[in-house]
Each structure stands twice: as structure tokens, then as C-alpha cells.
Scaffold this motif. Structure first.
Motif, PDB file in Angstrom:
ATOM      1  N   MET A 244      59.686  -3.354  22.694  1.00 61.96           N
ATOM      2  CA  MET A 244      60.797  -3.571  23.611  1.00 61.96           C
ATOM      3  C   MET A 244      62.047  -3.980  22.838  1.00 61.96           C
ATOM      4  SD  MET A 244      59.208  -3.003  26.485  1.00 61.96           S
ATOM      5  CE  MET A 244      60.361  -3.591  27.732  1.00 61.96           C
ATOM      6  N   LEU A 245      63.205  -3.590  23.358  1.00 61.63           N
ATOM      7  CA  LEU A 245      64.474  -3.989  22.756  1.00 61.63           C
ATOM      8  C   LEU A 245      64.687  -5.491  22.918  1.00 61.63           C
ATOM      9  CD1 LEU A 245      66.860  -1.165  24.036  1.00 61.63           C
ATOM     10  CD2 LEU A 245      65.876  -1.383  21.752  1.00 61.63           C
ATOM     11  N   ALA A 246      65.295  -6.104  21.914  1.00 62.14           N
ATOM     12  CA  ALA A 246      65.628  -7.528  21.956  1.00 62.14           C
ATOM     13  C   ALA A 246      67.126  -7.689  22.208  1.00 62.14           C
ATOM     14  CB  ALA A 246      65.237  -8.210  20.649  1.00 62.14           C
ATOM     15  N   PRO A 247      67.548  -8.806  22.807  1.00 63.22           N
ATOM     16  CA  PRO A 247      68.985  -9.023  23.032  1.00 63.22           C
ATOM     17  C   PRO A 247      69.714  -9.319  21.728  1.00 63.22           C
ATOM     18  CG  PRO A 247      67.734 -10.954  23.700  1.00 63.22           C
ATOM     19  CD  PRO A 247      66.718  -9.896  23.356  1.00 63.22           C
ATOM     20  N   LYS A 248      71.025  -9.079  21.731  1.00 61.24           N
ATOM     21  CA  LYS A 248      71.833  -9.351  20.543  1.00 61.24           C
ATOM     22  C   LYS A 248      71.864 -10.837  20.218  1.00 61.24           C
ATOM     23  CE  LYS A 248      74.857  -5.316  21.070  1.00 61.24           C
ATOM     24  NZ  LYS A 248      76.251  -4.856  21.282  1.00 61.24           N
ATOM     25  N   SER A 249      71.823 -11.671  21.242  1.00 58.59           N
ATOM     26  CA  SER A 249      71.743 -13.119  21.055  1.00 58.59           C
ATOM     27  C   SER A 249      70.663 -13.649  21.990  1.00 58.59           C
ATOM     28  CB  SER A 249      73.088 -13.790  21.359  1.00 58.59           C
ATOM     29  OG  SER A 249      73.493 -13.517  22.695  1.00 58.59           O
ATOM     30  N   PRO A 250      69.997 -14.762  21.651  1.00 55.24           N
ATOM     31  CA  PRO A 250      68.908 -15.279  22.486  1.00 55.24           C
ATOM     32  C   PRO A 250      69.339 -15.467  23.942  1.00 55.24           C
ATOM     33  CG  PRO A 250      68.967 -16.441  20.399  1.00 55.24           C
ATOM     34  CD  PRO A 250      70.193 -15.574  20.437  1.00 55.24           C
ATOM     35  N   ASN A 251      68.544 -14.908  24.848  1.00 53.82           N
ATOM     36  CA  ASN A 251      68.803 -14.997  26.288  1.00 53.82           C
ATOM     37  C   ASN A 251      70.138 -14.372  26.689  1.00 53.82           C
ATOM     38  OD1 ASN A 251      66.377 -16.389  26.855  1.00 53.82           O
ATOM     39  ND2 ASN A 251      67.324 -18.308  26.194  1.00 53.82           N
ATOM     40  N   GLY A 252      70.631 -13.453  25.882  1.00 57.78           N
ATOM     41  CA  GLY A 252      71.887 -12.776  26.205  1.00 57.78           C
ATOM     42  C   GLY A 252      71.663 -11.580  27.113  1.00 57.78           C
ATOM     43  N   ARG A 253      72.747 -11.056  27.665  1.00 55.40           N
ATOM     44  CA  ARG A 253      72.676  -9.897  28.552  1.00 55.40           C
ATOM     45  C   ARG A 253      72.660  -8.580  27.783  1.00 55.40           C
ATOM     46  NH1 ARG A 253      74.659 -11.522  33.681  1.00 55.40           N
ATOM     47  NH2 ARG A 253      73.373 -13.330  34.208  1.00 55.40           N
ATOM     48  N   ASP A 254      73.360  -8.536  26.642  1.00 52.54           N
ATOM     49  CA  ASP A 254      73.494  -7.285  25.889  1.00 52.54           C
ATOM     50  C   ASP A 254      72.299  -7.096  24.960  1.00 52.54           C
ATOM     51  OD1 ASP A 254      75.954  -6.774  27.081  1.00 52.54           O
ATOM     52  OD2 ASP A 254      77.049  -7.897  25.538  1.00 52.54           O
ATOM     53  N   LEU A 255      71.702  -5.898  25.017  1.00 48.40           N
ATOM     54  CA  LEU A 255      70.553  -5.585  24.179  1.00 48.40           C
ATOM     55  C   LEU A 255      70.996  -4.912  22.883  1.00 48.40           C
ATOM     56  CD1 LEU A 255      68.149  -4.140  26.908  1.00 48.40           C
ATOM     57  CD2 LEU A 255      68.034  -6.408  25.861  1.00 48.40           C
ATOM     58  N   ASN A 256      70.226  -5.124  21.832  1.00 51.43           N
ATOM     59  CA  ASN A 256      70.445  -4.451  20.563  1.00 51.43           C
ATOM     60  C   ASN A 256      69.623  -3.163  20.568  1.00 51.43           C
ATOM     61  OD1 ASN A 256      70.481  -3.591  17.857  1.00 51.43           O
ATOM     62  ND2 ASN A 256      70.691  -5.685  17.100  1.00 51.43           N
ATOM     63  N   TRP A 257      70.303  -2.019  20.535  1.00 46.27           N
ATOM     64  CA  TRP A 257      69.617  -0.738  20.689  1.00 46.27           C
ATOM     65  C   TRP A 257      69.051  -0.193  19.384  1.00 46.27           C
ATOM     66  CZ3 TRP A 257      68.534   1.632  25.299  1.00 46.27           C
ATOM     67  CH2 TRP A 257      69.095   1.025  26.427  1.00 46.27           C
ATOM     68  N   GLN A 258      69.087  -0.972  18.312  1.00 42.06           N
ATOM     69  CA  GLN A 258      68.465  -0.559  17.052  1.00 42.06           C
ATOM     70  C   GLN A 258      66.983  -0.943  17.103  1.00 42.06           C
ATOM     71  OE1 GLN A 258      70.746  -2.335  13.888  1.00 42.06           O
ATOM     72  NE2 GLN A 258      72.573  -1.132  14.332  1.00 42.06           N
ATOM     73  N   ILE A 259      66.208  -0.108  17.784  1.00 39.78           N
ATOM     74  CA  ILE A 259      64.832  -0.456  18.122  1.00 39.78           C
ATOM     75  C   ILE A 259      63.922  -0.563  16.899  1.00 39.78           C
ATOM     76  CG2 ILE A 259      64.020   1.921  18.459  1.00 39.78           C
ATOM     77  CD1 ILE A 259      62.512   0.813  20.973  1.00 39.78           C
ATOM     78  N   PHE A 260      64.333  -0.023  15.754  1.00 36.30           N
ATOM     79  CA  PHE A 260      63.519  -0.144  14.548  1.00 36.30           C
ATOM     80  C   PHE A 260      63.936  -1.342  13.695  1.00 36.30           C
ATOM     81  CE2 PHE A 260      63.290   4.411  15.615  1.00 36.30           C
ATOM     82  CZ  PHE A 260      61.913   4.525  15.753  1.00 36.30           C
ATOM     83  N   ASN A 261      65.015  -2.022  14.089  1.00 40.65           N
ATOM     84  CA  ASN A 261      65.477  -3.189  13.345  1.00 40.65           C
ATOM     85  C   ASN A 261      65.333  -4.486  14.138  1.00 40.65           C
ATOM     86  OD1 ASN A 261      66.298  -1.632  11.096  1.00 40.65           O
ATOM     87  ND2 ASN A 261      68.239  -1.130  12.100  1.00 40.65           N
ATOM     88  N   THR A 262      65.612  -4.425  15.432  1.00 40.24           N
ATOM     89  CA  THR A 262      65.537  -5.609  16.291  1.00 40.24           C
ATOM     90  C   THR A 262      64.701  -5.263  17.508  1.00 40.24           C
ATOM     91  OG1 THR A 262      67.762  -6.253  15.570  1.00 40.24           O
ATOM     92  CG2 THR A 262      66.874  -7.354  17.518  1.00 40.24           C
ATOM     93  N   TYR A 263      63.524  -5.865  17.614  1.00 40.24           N
ATOM     94  CA  TYR A 263      62.610  -5.471  18.682  1.00 40.24           C
ATOM     95  C   TYR A 263      61.555  -6.554  18.882  1.00 40.24           C
ATOM     96  CZ  TYR A 263      59.993  -4.180  14.494  1.00 40.24           C
ATOM     97  OH  TYR A 263      59.385  -4.201  13.270  1.00 40.24           O
ATOM     98  N   GLY A 264      60.798  -6.402  19.934  1.00 39.49           N
ATOM     99  CA  GLY A 264      59.644  -7.258  20.185  1.00 39.49           C
ATOM    100  C   GLY A 264      58.417  -6.393  20.387  1.00 39.49           C
ATOM    101  N   ASP A 265      57.367  -6.653  19.618  1.00 33.60           N
ATOM    102  CA  ASP A 265      56.107  -5.908  19.732  1.00 33.60           C
ATOM    103  C   ASP A 265      55.058  -6.773  20.419  1.00 33.60           C
ATOM    104  OD1 ASP A 265      57.046  -3.628  18.556  1.00 33.60           O
ATOM    105  OD2 ASP A 265      56.203  -4.048  16.579  1.00 33.60           O
ATOM    106  N   GLN A 266      54.283  -6.140  21.254  1.00 37.03           N
ATOM    107  CA  GLN A 266      53.151  -6.822  21.887  1.00 37.03           C
ATOM    108  C   GLN A 266      51.872  -6.075  21.530  1.00 37.03           C
ATOM    109  OE1 GLN A 266      53.276  -9.586  23.786  1.00 37.03           O
ATOM    110  NE2 GLN A 266      55.489  -9.803  23.877  1.00 37.03           N
TER     111      GLN A 266
END
Length: 266
Positions: A244-266
Motif C-alpha cells: 500500500m502507498l504511504a503518506p508523504k508525512s505521518p497521518n497526512g492526506r497526500d500519498l507518496n506515489w513512489q510505490i517502490f520507495n515509500t510503501y507499507g507491506d503486509q
């Protein structure tokens, strides 16, 4: 989508008959989203539109919380206000789905929320209203909560009927199957299902009960994100994985779309 479009869709669905399937309950990803209320008698929630199976569900929730004055030996910028306070949230969601092919569904969940949290969402480790993080003020805000596609690959196994509910059109699947979900949804739609503590709208309201309090997951401030999830069902067992995409800042509204650099894996 405008309010007129919602009313038109409701009117079209009401014109079609509905069917009810009483069968074994089974998971399929987003069918773990809670059914918020019993069906209103005489109002169909499933039918056909332009030859495609469709369904429509909805929920609305109002939560009001208050506390009186209390003594505070210390008060800082991020402390809970010691003065008598009131907090509330109101939310409404439509769960719309269509089956484009025998094993491929698409779902869209427009949502609206308004609310005022205690102390601007500071001062408590586990806030008493899990809906509070979605609200930005008394003025109602419309946004997309979910917009995703789900594809099921059936393998040899027993037949299982998934009943009509929020984000699940009635479907017969195999007990051994692979389910692929892609688009906008919540990590909690797929993982950490609990019948007692997961959804503040119908269960314990504290957001510490929505999932593991000490372990965060990739999501924007409202709890949703974009990504991919895969599930492999083997009778009573299931293996799940997602990115899943992660936000640009913790609990922020804007997501970081660089899914291979900033992401969350489950």
C-alpha cells in the motif's frame, strides 16, 4: 459524482427485484467490511443495471461525546483541554458495486463526514472516537473512501456462496481460490478482521481498538490508501499479502506515489 446522480442510481436500483442467498459466510477481502444495518423491508439492495449485476448499500453514523471540567497539574500545546468540552462526528457512506464479468467486480464508496474532535486530536494516546481523524471541521467534506476492482480465480474445491452485503455482490466461489484486489481501499479491509473491535461505527469506538495500537499501517489521515492485495484461500486457511502507498508525512492526506520507495507491506 453529484447528489442528483446518487438519487438517480437509488431510483434505478429500487426498480429492480432483489434476491437473497442464505449460505455459508466466507471471506473475500472487502466482504469483511461490516454490514451496518438490517435491510429496510421493501427496499432492494441488489439487482441489475444495463444487464450487469449491481448492489447498493449505505450507512450513516453520528457519535457525540462530552466531558466536564477536570483538574490538570500541567497543560501544554499538545495536552487535552481541561475545560468542559463536546466532540462529535457524523459520517455517511454509499457502497456501490457492479459485476463486469463473472469473477470481476468493481466497487466505489463515496463518503461524507463532518465533526469536531476533542482538543484538535491531541492529548490522548488512544482517541475515544475512531472516526475523529477523518473529520476536518463542522463543514461536511465529500471524498472517495474506496474505488477498487476485485478478481477471483476459482480452483477446485467446495462451492461457497458469498451473500449480498456492503462491497460484495452475491457470488458463488470455490473454497480454494485466489482473490486479487487493486485500487483504493483500507488495509483493514483485508487484514486483522475482528467481530468485536475493528469498526468504531458499530463496535468499540476508541481508535486503539481498530487494530494493533502500537503498530501503524500505510494509510492517509482518513485511513485509506491505494495499493494491491492478494489472498489465497485454502478451505479454512487463508494467506494474505499487500503493498500500500504511504503518506508523504505521518497521518497526512497526500500519498507518496513512489510505490517502490515509500510503501507499507503486509
Amino acid at each position: 459524482m453529484s447528489h442528483k446522480s446518487y438519487l438517480l442510481l437509488l431510483s434505478l436500483l429500487a426498480a429492480f427485484g432483489s434476491t437473497t442467498a442464505l449460505a455459508q459466510k466466507a471471506g473475500s477481502g472487502s466482504d469483511q467490511i461490516a454490514s451496518f444495518a438490517s435491510p429496510i423491508e421493501g427496499v432492494p439492495t441488489e439487482g441489475e443495471l444495463f444487464g450487469l449485476p449491481v448492489n447498493l448499500h449505505g450507512q450513516t453514523t453520528y457519535i457525540n461525546q462530552r466531558y466536564n471540567n477536570f483538574n490538570s497539574s500541567y497543560s501544554g500545546q499538545n495536552s487535552l483541554n481541561a475545560q468542559k468540552s463536546m466532540s462529535y462526528t457524523w459520517s455517511g457512506t454509499l457502497f456501490m458495486g457492479a459485476r463486469l464479468a463473472p469473477n470481476t467486480d468493481v466497487y466505489f464508496n463515496p463518503e461524507v463526514i463532518s465533526g469536531v474532535p476533542f482538543s484538535g486530536l491531541v492529548g490522548l494516546g488512544g482517541f475515544p472516537n475512531g472516526e475523529g481523524s477523518k473529520a476536518t471541521g463542522a463543514q461536511a467534506k465529500f471524498y472517495s473512501a474506496r474505488a477498487f476492482a476485485r478478481h477471483t480465480i476459482n480452483q477446485e474445491g467446495d462451492k461457497v456462496v458469498l451473500e449480498n452485503e456492503a462491497n460484495q455482490i452475491t457470488q458463488t466461489v470455490s473454497s480454494n481460490r485466489i482473490v486479487l484486489t487493486g485500487g483504493q481501499f483500507s488495509t483493514l479491509d483485508i487484514f486483522d478482521d475482528s467481530r468485536y473491535a475493528k469498526d468504531p461505527r458499530i463496535q468499540f469506538m476508541n481508535w486503539g481498538n481498530m487494530t494493533y495500537l502500537a503498530y501503524d499501517y500505510a494509510a492517509d489521515a482518513r485511513g485509506y490508501s491505494w495499493g494491491l492485495a492478494g489472498e489465497w484461500y485454502l478451505d479454512n486457511w487463508v494467506m494474505r499479502a499487500s503493498r500500500m502507498l504511504a503518506p508523504k508525512s505521518p497521518n497526512g492526506r497526500d500519498l507518496n506515489w513512489q510505490i517502490f520507495n515509500t510503501y507499507g507491506d503486509q
